[in-house]
Design an enzyme around this catalytic site. Structure first.
Site, PDB file in Angstrom:
ATOM      1  N   HIS A 155     -28.363  47.987  56.849  1.00  0.00           N
ATOM      2  CA  HIS A 155     -28.627  48.657  58.136  1.00  0.00           C
ATOM      3  C   HIS A 155     -29.534  49.875  57.911  1.00  0.00           C
ATOM      4  CE1 HIS A 155     -26.039  46.523  60.919  1.00  0.00           C
ATOM      5  NE2 HIS A 155     -24.948  46.742  60.221  1.00  0.00           N
ATOM      6  N   HIS A 188     -23.808  46.221  52.803  1.00  0.00           N
ATOM      7  CA  HIS A 188     -23.973  45.959  54.227  1.00  0.00           C
ATOM      8  C   HIS A 188     -24.607  47.156  54.954  1.00  0.00           C
ATOM      9  CE1 HIS A 188     -22.736  44.078  58.107  1.00  0.00           C
ATOM     10  NE2 HIS A 188     -22.737  45.339  58.498  1.00  0.00           N
ATOM     11  N   GLU A 189     -23.971  48.316  54.808  1.00  0.00           N
ATOM     12  CA  GLU A 189     -24.503  49.498  55.496  1.00  0.00           C
ATOM     13  C   GLU A 189     -25.867  49.874  54.918  1.00  0.00           C
ATOM     14  OE1 GLU A 189     -23.084  50.236  58.228  1.00  0.00           O
ATOM     15  OE2 GLU A 189     -21.247  49.105  57.815  1.00  0.00           O
ATOM     16  N   GLU A 209     -27.966  43.662  62.702  1.00  0.00           N
ATOM     17  CA  GLU A 209     -26.962  43.003  61.871  1.00  0.00           C
ATOM     18  C   GLU A 209     -27.599  41.943  60.966  1.00  0.00           C
ATOM     19  OE1 GLU A 209     -24.079  44.305  61.775  1.00  0.00           O
ATOM     20  OE2 GLU A 209     -22.809  42.841  60.783  1.00  0.00           O
TER      21      GLU A 209
HETATM   22 CO    CO Z   1     -23.058  45.854  60.524  1.00  0.00          CO
END
Ligand code: CO
Length: 497
Positions: free
Chosen positions: A264, A260-261, A290
């Site tokens: 980003h 997830h990160e 996101e």
């Molecule tokens: Co996030």
């Protein structure tokens, strides 16, 4: 020096201050010793004040106003000026005194929240949060709004978003999601018990680094560290930091936070470094941010093709824990759907109920129909209503998220919007990238990254979310893509016709 060059110089200077402040915040959440907290709060407040003074400087405002009517500018330069004018006009609505007061209140609230969470005692956080909410309500009035005061706060994270629009999106998806969840709970349940064996910390760390490298996260322009709440922060596209957390009794926390990160991080690393400090070098909105993390986490990371490649690697690291577990079992285990207490470890379907609950609470809090002291009661009632679960304590309930202690009201809805954008973008990527699933099966993730760089990252903030989404997919946000994806995937996983 032309006016535009002067504008660029000043914009960079403002960005320098905000990025220096971001570095101090990164440190606060990773390595800072506890005794430093009060001084750090003061340092952050000073920088917030300086940053604000620079961004409302009169000569900067005049420069931008002159450039608004400068026809010699390129299309991108014009878009930068329009965006900077909007930001400048908004900044003027805040006094330096208000900005510093907000910064100090946030630091105090953050410290109080940490203590309250550690001691499972909401009353330690409540007085600081009350002050913060009062300031937030004041902020809504300072900024102004057309329909609902909460719109003013949403605008910070998702420019132009309206409370009413988000309500419509949620009202559309809610019954369909409930119906899918009902079918899932009536089906044979999948086993995920192997996820909760003992997974040693150092091996988890190494596995996570491997996954980030495979995604083409650039470690020469970033690093990963450990923090209580995983996050990504950027000081320029050449220095983008991600953090993760490791739970030795649940390997999935590390896997999802890394991917997830990492998503980003890839977005931030993909912004043009030549456009540093300008809208064209900044991320578009939190929903679009996101969408990048969710696309990698859910559409790629929680897919079968991804684990065809990576499951053998997981088995190398965790041969004992995964004995007798096939790649398909692992895929089923990581996609178990079940109502739960904690948002960050929720599956990708029930996740949206966590968000809807927070959205409803924030809206009520900002409009004044509930007060801070009501939060634990309201929170627990909504978890009962939406999820059918009893919240055992505030630490696992109303105190679980960092956002309110940061003063980030209006942030949560962008998580759901991000997932919906992700599904829509990924559907388009599948149409445009030949054999995308086969590439993912082979661990070739660069074609997808290059597509995202080209379609999304390189544009920075020169378009609105609606404009970008239309450019990429031919229409504005349509949550039916998410529903279609969810129904197909979970229909297969749970054998639902
Ligand atoms: Co996030």
């Amino acid at each position: 020096m032309t006016d535009y060059e002067r504008y660029k110089e000043l914009s960079k200077k403002i960005a320098d201050i905000y990025h220096a402040s971001a570095l101090l915040q990164w440190d606060q959440e990773t390595y800072m010793p506890p005794k430093s907290a009060p001084t750090r709060a003061q340092q952050l407040s000073t920088l917030a004040g300086i940053g604000h003074e620079l961004s409302v400087d009169e000569s900067f405002g005049e420069l931008i106003s002159n450039l608004v009517s400068d026809d010699s500018l390129s299309e991108i330069e014009k878009r930068n000026i329009v965006q900077s004018k909007k930001d400048y006009d908004k900044s003027l609505k805040y006094t330096t005194e208000f900005v510093k007061e907000m910064s100090e209140t946030v630091s105090a609230a953050f410290q109080a929240w940490q203590k309250a969470k550690a001691e499972n005692n909401f009353s330690l956080f409540a007085p600081k949060l009350e002050k913060l909410v009062a300031l937030k309500r004041k902020e809504c009035e300072l900024i102004g709004y057309d329909e609902h005061p909460y719109d003013a706060l949403l605008d910070e994270f998702e420019p132009g978003a309206k409370t009413s629009t988000i309500e419509t999106v949620f009202e559309n998806i809610k019954p369909k999601l409930i119906s899918l969840l009902d079918k899932i709970s009536g089906a044979n349940q999948n086993n995920d018990s192997f996820m909760f064996k003992h997974y040693p910390k150092d091996k988890q760390w190494d596995f996570g680094i491997d996954l980030l490298k495979q995604m083409n996260y650039d470690f020469d322009a970033g690093r990963q560290d450990i923090s209580t709440h995983p996050f990504t922060t950027s000081f320029s596209s050449n220095d983008v930091r991600v953090t993760t957390r490791i739970n030795e009794n649940d390997v999935s926390e590390m896997i999802w936070s890394c991917i997830h990160e990492g998503g980003h991080g890839l977005y931030e690393q993909g912004l043009k470094s030549s456009e540093y400090g300008l809208p064209s070098g900044s991320y578009l909105s939190l929903s679009i941010h996101e969408s990048q993390s969710r696309l990698w986490e859910n559409n790629v990371g929680r897919s079968l093709p991804y684990w065809k490649k990576n499951y053998p690697l997981a088995q190398e690291y965790f041969s004992e824990q995964l004995v007798g577990v096939s790649a398909k079992d692992f895929y089923k285990g990581m996609n178990v759907v079940k109502s739960s207490l904690i948002r960050t470890s929720a599956d990708e379907l029930t996740y949206h109920f966590h968000v809807m609950i927070r959205f409803e609470i924030e809206k009520s809090l900002i409009e004044g129909s509930i007060e801070v002291r009501d939060l634990p009661t309201v929170w627990n009632a909504k978890y009962k209503e939406y999820m059918g679960i009893t919240v055992p304590n505030d630490e696992q309930g109303v105190l679980q998220d960092i956002h309110w202690s940061h003063g980030s009201f209006g942030y949560f809805p962008t998580y759901s919007l991000g997932s919906f954008y992700a599904a829509q973008f990924f559907a388009q990527a599948k149409k445009e990238i030949p054999e995308l699933n086969t590439k993912i099966e082979n661990g070739e993730l660069l074609p997808l990254l290059n597509w995202l760089r080209d379609k999304i990252h390189q544009h920075g903030k020169t378009y609105t979310s609606d404009e970008l989404c239309t450019m990429v997919t031919g229409e504005t946000l349509n949550s039916d893509y998410f529903l279609k994806y969810a129904e197909e995937k979970y229909g297969n996983l749970y054998g639902i016709k």
